[in-house]
Design an enzyme around this catalytic site. Structure first.
Site, PDB file in Angstrom:
ATOM      1  N   LYS A  32       0.525  -1.402  -0.037  1.00 50.70           N
ATOM      2  CA  LYS A  32      -0.180  -0.177  -0.183  1.00 50.70           C
ATOM      3  C   LYS A  32       0.834   1.103   0.290  1.00 50.70           C
ATOM      4  O   LYS A  32       1.415   1.359   0.415  1.00 50.70           O
ATOM      5  CB  LYS A  32      -0.571  -0.246   1.394  1.00 50.70           C
ATOM      6  CG  LYS A  32      -2.484   1.019   0.893  1.00 50.70           C
ATOM      7  CD  LYS A  32      -2.190   1.502   2.115  1.00 50.70           C
ATOM      8  CE  LYS A  32      -1.701   2.743   2.998  1.00 50.70           C
ATOM      9  NZ  LYS A  32      -1.916   3.894   3.939  1.00 50.70           N
ATOM     10  N   LYS A  61      -6.831   8.479  -1.251  1.00 48.69           N
ATOM     11  CA  LYS A  61      -8.220   8.986  -0.505  1.00 48.69           C
ATOM     12  C   LYS A  61      -8.443  10.381  -1.432  1.00 48.69           C
ATOM     13  O   LYS A  61      -9.156  11.502  -0.553  1.00 48.69           O
ATOM     14  CB  LYS A  61      -8.031   9.128   0.823  1.00 48.69           C
ATOM     15  CG  LYS A  61      -7.507   7.673   1.598  1.00 48.69           C
ATOM     16  CD  LYS A  61      -8.014   8.130   2.933  1.00 48.69           C
ATOM     17  CE  LYS A  61      -7.450   7.433   3.954  1.00 48.69           C
ATOM     18  NZ  LYS A  61      -5.891   7.060   4.356  1.00 48.69           N
ATOM     19  N   ASP A  64     -13.163  15.294  -4.133  1.00 49.87           N
ATOM     20  CA  ASP A  64     -13.248  16.797  -4.613  1.00 49.87           C
ATOM     21  C   ASP A  64     -14.587  16.542  -5.592  1.00 49.87           C
ATOM     22  O   ASP A  64     -15.987  15.965  -5.509  1.00 49.87           O
ATOM     23  CB  ASP A  64     -12.173  16.390  -5.850  1.00 49.87           C
ATOM     24  CG  ASP A  64     -11.482  18.301  -5.863  1.00 49.87           C
ATOM     25  OD1 ASP A  64     -12.608  19.301  -6.057  1.00 49.87           O
ATOM     26  OD2 ASP A  64     -10.058  18.694  -5.301  1.00 49.87           O
ATOM     27  N   THR A 115     -10.071   5.701  10.349  1.00 48.11           N
ATOM     28  CA  THR A 115      -9.937   4.446  11.774  1.00 48.11           C
ATOM     29  C   THR A 115      -9.304   5.675  12.704  1.00 48.11           C
ATOM     30  O   THR A 115      -9.390   5.034  14.271  1.00 48.11           O
ATOM     31  CB  THR A 115      -9.045   4.095  11.427  1.00 48.11           C
ATOM     32  OG1 THR A 115      -8.134   4.098  11.219  1.00 48.11           O
ATOM     33  CG2 THR A 115      -9.578   2.542  10.870  1.00 48.11           C
ATOM     34  N   ARG A 205       2.745   0.220  10.565  1.00 47.28           N
ATOM     35  CA  ARG A 205       3.673   0.558  11.981  1.00 47.28           C
ATOM     36  C   ARG A 205       4.266  -1.337  12.991  1.00 47.28           C
ATOM     37  O   ARG A 205       5.014  -1.093  13.022  1.00 47.28           O
ATOM     38  CB  ARG A 205       3.217   1.605  12.380  1.00 47.28           C
ATOM     39  CG  ARG A 205       4.199   2.809  11.783  1.00 47.28           C
ATOM     40  CD  ARG A 205       3.260   4.487  12.694  1.00 47.28           C
ATOM     41  NE  ARG A 205       1.139   4.319  12.573  1.00 47.28           N
ATOM     42  CZ  ARG A 205       0.754   4.757  13.485  1.00 47.28           C
ATOM     43  NH1 ARG A 205       1.564   5.201  13.678  1.00 47.28           N
ATOM     44  NH2 ARG A 205      -0.604   4.965  13.125  1.00 47.28           N
TER      45      ARG A 205
END
Length: 224
Positions: A32, A61, A64, A115, A205
């Site tokens: 990703k 994401k 517009d 999230t 992470r």
């Protein structure tokens, strides 16, 4: 899809992204690339990561007016991403145009609620109801617009999957048992998300920040 884990290479350092991707490629199903990476390296960076040989998820994401999002989608079609994100809160027309502009093999999924937000945050930005309410509302709109699926937390994916049997569900913000929460507020473990109906598990992470990313990815794979 075999291994549902997509490791989030959220870094502006191309060499570091390549190093991590090569290290974990045997234990993840895809890579990703988010805004941080794409703003730093654009198409060139994506092409370099593609050389590793795993599916690419462009987490941009897009949000517009419909025409702008459609043109942005057309501009990234040459990259042949497996998955692209847009914001479901952009509305039905925007989602319809984004899907129409995407390559046929690209899954377009709508981000419902980040999230990093909880119910208190929702109230401050004018969203009524609970996170479940918001996800359910936007999942229905995304389905009507013809998207392939949505992005939601592991707390909401079971409900979304029940309402949208053939939907494609991307779940980010996952943390292995005992892992640090960081800036995430609505998390579950990768195993829980998978059991609840997740199609793709986005993990950053806990893998990329580990002393040994390969071992971390292998350990997570072993729980699925």
């Amino acid at each position: 899809m075999g291994n549902p884990v997509f490791v989030a290479l959220d870094t502006p350092n191309l060499d570091r992204a390549i190093e991590i991707a090569k290290s974990v490629k045997g234990h993840v199903g895809g890579l990703k690339l988010g805004l941080e990476f794409f703003c730093a390296h654009g198409h060139h960076g994506v092409h370099e990561i593609q050389k590793i040989g795993l599916p690419i998820f462009l987490d941009l994401k897009l949000h517009d007016i419909p025409n702008t999002v459609a043109k942005a989608m057309q501009a990234i079609n040459v990259l042949e991403p497996a998955i692209v994100t847009i914001h479901a809160s952009g509305g039905r027309a925007m989602m319809e145009d984004a899907k129409a502009a995407a390559n046929g093999h690209t899954k377009v999924v709508g981000v419902t609620l980040l999230t990093s937000l909880d119910e208190r945050d929702m109230g401050k930005i004018g969203y009524a109801g609970s996170p479940h309410d918001q996800v359910e509302r936007l999942a229905g709109l995304a389905q009507e617009a013809g998207l392939d699926g949505i992005v939601c937390s592991g707390n909401e994916v079971a409900t979304a999957h029940k309402a949208w049997k053939d939907g494609f569900f991307v779940v980010p913000g996952l943390r292995p048992k005992g892992g640090k929460m960081g800036d995430q507020k609505r998390t579950v473990t990768p195993r829980q998300a998978r059991d609840n109906g997740a199609s793709v598990l986005v993990i950053g992470r806990p893998i990329t920040g580990a002393d040994d990313p390969n071992a971390a990815a292998r350990a997570i794979e072993g729980t699925l």
